[in-house]
Design a protein around this motif. Sequence first.
Motif, short mmCIF file in Angstrom:
data_model
loop_
_atom_site.label_atom_id
_atom_site.label_comp_id
_atom_site.label_asym_id
_atom_site.label_seq_id
_atom_site.Cartn_x
_atom_site.Cartn_y
_atom_site.Cartn_z
N LYS A 5 -8.94 2.00 -1.49
CA LYS A 5 -8.23 2.65 -0.39
C LYS A 5 -7.56 1.63 0.52
N LYS B 292 -1.12 6.56 -5.68
CA LYS B 292 -1.20 5.16 -5.21
C LYS B 292 -0.46 4.25 -6.21
N ASN C 90 2.13 6.43 7.55
CA ASN C 90 1.60 5.10 7.18
C ASN C 90 2.52 3.98 7.65
N ALA C 91 3.78 4.04 7.20
CA ALA C 91 4.65 2.88 7.39
C ALA C 91 5.23 2.82 8.81
N PHE D 140 3.15 4.44 -5.43
CA PHE D 140 3.52 3.63 -4.24
C PHE D 140 3.53 2.14 -4.58
N VAL E 171 3.25 -6.15 4.91
CA VAL E 171 3.10 -6.19 6.37
C VAL E 171 2.96 -7.64 6.86
N MET F 94 4.14 8.81 3.74
CA MET F 94 4.03 7.34 3.71
C MET F 94 5.06 6.71 4.65
N CYS G 207 -1.72 11.39 -0.30
CA CYS G 207 -2.55 10.32 -0.88
C CYS G 207 -3.61 9.78 0.09
N LEU H 10 6.78 -0.37 -4.36
CA LEU H 10 6.79 -1.59 -3.54
C LEU H 10 7.05 -2.82 -4.40
N HIS I 5 -5.22 10.74 -6.43
CA HIS I 5 -5.14 9.54 -5.59
C HIS I 5 -4.60 8.37 -6.39
N LEU J 221 3.94 0.14 11.44
CA LEU J 221 4.84 -0.95 11.85
C LEU J 221 5.30 -0.82 13.30
N ILE K 273 12.15 0.97 6.19
CA ILE K 273 11.35 1.70 5.19
C ILE K 273 12.20 2.73 4.47
C1 HEM Z 1 1.39 -2.70 10.20
C2 HEM Z 1 1.55 -1.69 9.45
C3 HEM Z 1 0.44 -1.01 8.71
C4 HEM Z 1 -0.88 -0.91 8.99
C5 HEM Z 1 -1.61 -1.46 10.18
C6 HEM Z 1 -1.49 -0.16 7.92
C7 HEM Z 1 -2.85 0.12 7.83
C8 HEM Z 1 -3.41 0.93 6.87
C9 HEM Z 1 -4.79 1.31 6.84
C10 HEM Z 1 -5.86 0.87 7.84
C11 HEM Z 1 -4.97 2.15 5.81
C12 HEM Z 1 -6.26 2.84 5.39
C13 HEM Z 1 -6.52 4.07 6.19
C14 HEM Z 1 -7.89 4.63 5.90
O1 HEM Z 1 -8.12 5.10 4.78
O2 HEM Z 1 -8.73 4.59 6.80
C15 HEM Z 1 -3.69 2.29 5.16
C16 HEM Z 1 -3.47 3.08 4.08
C17 HEM Z 1 -2.24 3.28 3.56
N1 HEM Z 1 -1.07 2.63 3.91
FE1 HEM Z 1 -0.84 1.25 5.34
N2 HEM Z 1 -0.55 0.19 7.02
C18 HEM Z 1 0.66 -0.32 7.46
C19 HEM Z 1 1.87 -0.23 6.86
C20 HEM Z 1 2.09 0.46 5.73
C21 HEM Z 1 3.36 0.52 5.06
C22 HEM Z 1 4.61 -0.28 5.48
C23 HEM Z 1 3.20 1.36 4.01
C24 HEM Z 1 4.17 1.78 2.97
C25 HEM Z 1 5.35 1.26 2.75
C26 HEM Z 1 1.81 1.82 4.02
C27 HEM Z 1 1.25 2.72 3.14
C28 HEM Z 1 -0.07 3.11 3.13
C29 HEM Z 1 -0.61 4.12 2.22
C30 HEM Z 1 0.15 4.92 1.19
C31 HEM Z 1 -1.98 4.21 2.49
C32 HEM Z 1 -3.02 5.11 1.78
C33 HEM Z 1 -3.71 4.27 0.72
C34 HEM Z 1 -4.71 5.02 -0.09
O3 HEM Z 1 -4.89 6.22 0.12
O4 HEM Z 1 -5.31 4.42 -0.99
N3 HEM Z 1 1.17 1.24 5.06
N4 HEM Z 1 -2.76 1.53 5.82
#
Ligand code: HEM
Length: 484
Positions: A434, A130, A287-288, A133, A442, A283, A116, A137, A126, A292, A184
């Motif tokens: 996105k 999404k 991501n997670a 997800f 978080v 993820m 994703c 959540l 996508h 974290l 997670i």
């Molecule tokens: C402190 C922890 C986290 C930070 C700093 C963070 C930050 C980000 C950022 C910056 C993106 C966008 C990336 C980009 O396209 O450039 C993103 C996307 C994403 N994050 Fe997080 N994330 C965190 C925790 C999590 C957690 C806990 C989950 C799931 C349980 C998660 C799931 C996702 C997913 C699935 C995407 C893709 C979204 C999309 O494609 O539309 N993230 N995250």
Amino acid sequence: MASSAPNNNTNNNLPLKPIPGSYGLPFLGPLHDRHDYFYKQGRDEFFATRIQKYNSTVIRTNMPPGPFIAHDPKVIALLDAASFPILFDNSKVDKRDVLDGTFMPSTAFTGGYRTCAFQDTTEPEHSLLKSFFLHILSSKHNTFLPLFRSLLTDHFNNMEESLAGKSKEASYNTSIGAAAFTFIFRLLTDKDPNTTVIGSEGPKLVETWLGAQLAPLATLGLPKIFNYVEDVLIRTVPFPAWAVKGSYNKLYEGVSTAGTAVLDEAEKLGIKRDEACHNLVFMLGFNAFGGLSNQFPILIKWIGLAGEGLHKQLADEIRTVVRDEGGVVSLAALDKMTLTKSVVYEVLRIEPAVPYQYAKAREDLVVQSHDAAYEIKKGEMIFGYQPFATKDPKIFENPEEFVGHRFIGDGERLLRNVFWSNGREVDEPTADNKQCPAKNLVVLLCRVYLVEFFLRYDTFAFDWKPLVLGPTVTIKSLTKCSNF
Ligand code: HEM
């Protein structure tokens, strides 16, 4: 214009200028920039010197890794809070395959699928993934607090045991990394990873798998004489996915066996079972866990650096509210902790855990900094260095200073300039954008972390050093709560 109204609106009076900067000679230019970035200047100085040189916060430069891993390292860098949000406008930018920047690791790392996070909003898959997800959540909403609080008890006990041991210190990253992984995994599957083939190795398996994909973007910070060797070793050819297949397969098998219920859900939504499982592993791990396990050390580092004065204020606020709520840590109680909330936003502002965002221009477009407008051509790569956007002196007063109460009261209006989640803090993740789907989770986890910490301790002592993609924190002492 320090701390006045956020200045992100379109201003038609700005002069249209060519984007300054240089890509240098083919091949040599990217190598030169990469050396400056990792070894000679470091990333902040790399951008700061170029802002000065070109007198602009929108510039042309190369971004690592460059040759031979990325075939085109040229980017237009956005280095202020005014221009950065163009990266969130999905009508103008394309996010296809740019998660890691100017190169994309082989899909052999992810079971042959483009997960994703690599997909653009125009790709139907996508939105489907999404939605899945976001659905998981929201359906686990009632689990967040009790699950995280119980894992934090283990985490604190674990650090206390280490402090009482021979070394008299505790590795914060190891302890919180284990808690984050288990959180997670249990959130997604309702099972403990220890009951699966993963056992207690989750963090190590993910780090091995992530390290092989992200190595070209990192430096180990070794003594200077090793710089060229490191650079050639990790930035000439990509690490092959087969080298970490054993680690990945264990993660996949763990999720696949423990996650039958959530995978059934995915199938009902029309997602193939194995595609859903590879996406869940991504993820969970990238991501997670990746987010974290970097975020909590950043949180504790800034709280630690702020000193005992802030610790006392936080402890007072947290204990008063919890006492008033009859000893219950509920969402309503958390909402009353205005300083705790503001402190978490300040941490997310001053050191965003994911500092880079990339996207390609979908069309010819114009981006505005505070003082000029610049044309970007269709297909050009846009790169945002987030720390310079969220520490923009034209938006935030004393931007380099950690100001715990910055977002209280009138300060809340500045939240639209906090971008850590790939979106504004006042916006929400949807299937069509996105923004991180765990944006609210978080923030909640960081707040709960501080609450549990200051219910248990008055203050703490620590050391930290920067390592690879975030800080490594060692806890030296934890002073037990004296008045609750
Ligand atoms: C402190 C922890 C986290 C930070 C700093 C963070 C930050 C980000 C950022 C910056 C993106 C966008 C990336 C980009 O396209 O450039 C993103 C996307 C994403 N994050 Fe997080 N994330 C965190 C925790 C999590 C957690 C806990 C989950 C799931 C349980 C998660 C799931 C996702 C997913 C699935 C995407 C893709 C979204 C999309 O494609 O539309 N993230 N995250």
